[in-house]
Design a protein around this motif. Structure first.
Motif, mmCIF file in Angstrom:
data_model
loop_
_atom_site.group_PDB
_atom_site.id
_atom_site.type_symbol
_atom_site.label_atom_id
_atom_site.label_comp_id
_atom_site.label_asym_id
_atom_site.label_seq_id
_atom_site.Cartn_x
_atom_site.Cartn_y
_atom_site.Cartn_z
ATOM 1 N N GLU A 141 -4.492 -9.751 8.742
ATOM 2 C CA GLU A 141 -4.683 -10.964 8.219
ATOM 3 C C GLU A 141 -3.526 -11.887 7.974
ATOM 4 O OE1 GLU A 141 -3.713 -8.051 4.944
ATOM 5 O OE2 GLU A 141 -4.752 -8.001 6.573
ATOM 6 N N HIS A 142 -2.274 -11.248 8.751
ATOM 7 C CA HIS A 142 -1.002 -12.126 8.767
ATOM 8 C C HIS A 142 -1.178 -13.384 9.617
ATOM 9 C CE1 HIS A 142 2.984 -13.288 9.954
ATOM 10 N NE2 HIS A 142 3.448 -12.107 9.429
ATOM 11 N N PRO A 143 -0.674 -14.393 8.893
ATOM 12 C CA PRO A 143 -1.096 -15.777 9.504
ATOM 13 C C PRO A 143 -0.811 -15.861 11.008
ATOM 14 C CG PRO A 143 -0.043 -15.951 7.643
ATOM 15 C CD PRO A 143 -0.182 -14.629 7.762
ATOM 16 N N ALA A 144 0.228 -15.160 11.583
ATOM 17 C CA ALA A 144 0.623 -15.048 12.870
ATOM 18 C C ALA A 144 -0.496 -14.747 13.816
ATOM 19 C CB ALA A 144 2.036 -14.472 13.305
ATOM 20 N N LYS A 163 -7.919 -21.171 4.397
ATOM 21 C CA LYS A 163 -7.167 -20.376 3.443
ATOM 22 C C LYS A 163 -6.298 -19.372 4.092
ATOM 23 C CE LYS A 163 -9.432 -20.094 -1.152
ATOM 24 N NZ LYS A 163 -10.561 -20.315 -1.182
ATOM 25 N N LEU A 164 -6.614 -18.597 4.728
ATOM 26 C CA LEU A 164 -5.925 -17.434 5.597
ATOM 27 C C LEU A 164 -4.832 -17.811 6.518
ATOM 28 C CD1 LEU A 164 -8.713 -14.711 6.217
ATOM 29 C CD2 LEU A 164 -6.788 -14.786 4.485
ATOM 30 N N LEU A 165 -5.302 -19.066 7.212
ATOM 31 C CA LEU A 165 -4.387 -19.648 8.241
ATOM 32 C C LEU A 165 -2.922 -20.071 7.565
ATOM 33 C CD1 LEU A 165 -6.752 -20.628 10.930
ATOM 34 C CD2 LEU A 165 -5.009 -19.224 11.405
ATOM 35 N N HIS A 166 -3.233 -20.944 6.237
ATOM 36 C CA HIS A 166 -2.506 -21.512 5.614
ATOM 37 C C HIS A 166 -2.359 -21.270 4.182
ATOM 38 C CE1 HIS A 166 -2.592 -24.075 9.230
ATOM 39 N NE2 HIS A 166 -3.658 -24.250 9.030
ATOM 40 N N PRO A 167 -1.602 -19.935 3.998
ATOM 41 C CA PRO A 167 -1.730 -19.450 2.666
ATOM 42 C C PRO A 167 -0.895 -20.193 1.814
ATOM 43 C CG PRO A 167 -0.792 -17.980 4.106
ATOM 44 C CD PRO A 167 -1.129 -19.128 5.002
#
Length: 312
Positions: free
Chosen positions: A234-237, A308-312
């Motif tokens: 789930e790390h944005p990268a 939400k996950l891409l830009h926490p």
């Protein structure tokens, strides 16, 4: 009571096609390691096999499997799935998977070394036997071929060239096969995600392998306990690479699946759908729960989960 609940859920969702509550179709499939596992996918309502790992045929034995033995195994899986798609990944060994018959040298960094498609393109004798068996088995249902560890367009073209050689050989020998097999790739090295727009021009479909994609993006070996806490699909990268891949697939109108373990994770699956992943393949036991989860969400809610996950 938990078991009764699960049985009721399975009964309610087993025969429904996967979709969001507003009707966006999401194909939910099972991953398998042997032809026998396909029975379980059918029982649990999987809509196909999104990943059949062909390694089981090669491991734990002193010799290599013959074309006939491979053909029978692939044919059995395809027949069990009764017309549903079966994506078979070509030999993916090296890294942490050993095949005694190949007598590969020990490597300092096996995950970055001589493995998967790299071995097959080097040892085309081996690759041709597998591809011939796959083309022959493809007469019995919707078999699709997937190449692992692709890192460049040249590699994909070279693999497709060996596939053409396999069909030429079968033609020359008058052996029956299906000439119209879909050919896709695993997107599991960051370079494949970054160049997904180019690869999408040469592939019939993508399937994102989150296990390796996460490991290579974050430089974290997932089997290593000392750094396991850093392993995070789930790390944005990692998610950006997944979103890029899905977008490139959408632009070329090819399916974008996912067959890594994260595909069956209820916390992540809706976000992947929101990014444009339209086929999720998972451990068969997770199929009913993920189908139920997605049926309760709109496509918009999935997109919000992705944001939400891409830009926490």
């Amino acid at each position: 009571a938990k078991d009764d609940e699960r049985r009721a859920m399975l009964a309610a969702f087993r025969d429904r096609p996967g979709e969001t509550s507003d009707g966006r179709r999401i194909i939910i499939e099972g991953n398998i390691g042997t032809p026998g596992d396909a029975v379980r996918v059918m029982e649990l309502g999987g809509e196909g096999v999104g990943l059949f790992r062909s390694e089981f045929l090669f491991m734990d034995r002193p010799d290599l499997p013959s074309e006939e033995e491979q053909f029978q195994a692939y044919k059995k899986a395809v027949e069990t799935m009764d017309g549903r798609p079966v994506i078979i990944r070509t030999l993916d060994i090296g890294g942490d998977k050993e095949v005694p018959a190949l007598d590969l040298e020990k490597e300092q960094n096996p995950f970055l070394g001589y493995r998967a498609i790299r071995i097959c393109l080097d040892r085309t004798d081996l690759f041709l036997v597998q591809l011939r068996a796959l083309l022959r088995a493809a007469q019995y249902g919707d078999l699709r071929i997937m190449f692992p560890m692709i890192s460049s367009v040249d590699e994909l073209r070279n693999a497709k060239q060996v596939l053409r050689e396999a069909s030429d050989l079968l033609d020359a020998e008058g052996v029956d096969y299906n000439p119209n097999v879909k050919v896709g790739i695993m997107v599991e090295i960051p370079v494949a995600a970054v160049c997904a727009d180019v690869l999408a021009q040469e592939a019939d479909f993508f399937s994102i392998g989150t296990n390796d994609l996460t490991q290579y993006t974050l430089a974290v070996e997932r089997g290593n306990a000392a750094v396991a806490h850093l392993y995070a699909p789930e790390h944005p990268a990692v998610l950006r690479l997944i979103a890029m891949t899905a977008q490139a697939a959408a632009e070329r109108h090819i399916p974008c699946g996912m067959c890594g373990e994260a595909a069956g994770d209820p916390k992540l699956a809706p976000a992947f759908v929101g990014m444009g992943v339209n086929e999720l393949s998972m451990s068969p036991r997770r199929v009913p729960a993920v189908r139920k989860l997605l049926s309760g969400l709109t496509m918009d809610e999935c997109r919000q989960a992705a944001e939400k996950l891409l830009h926490p």
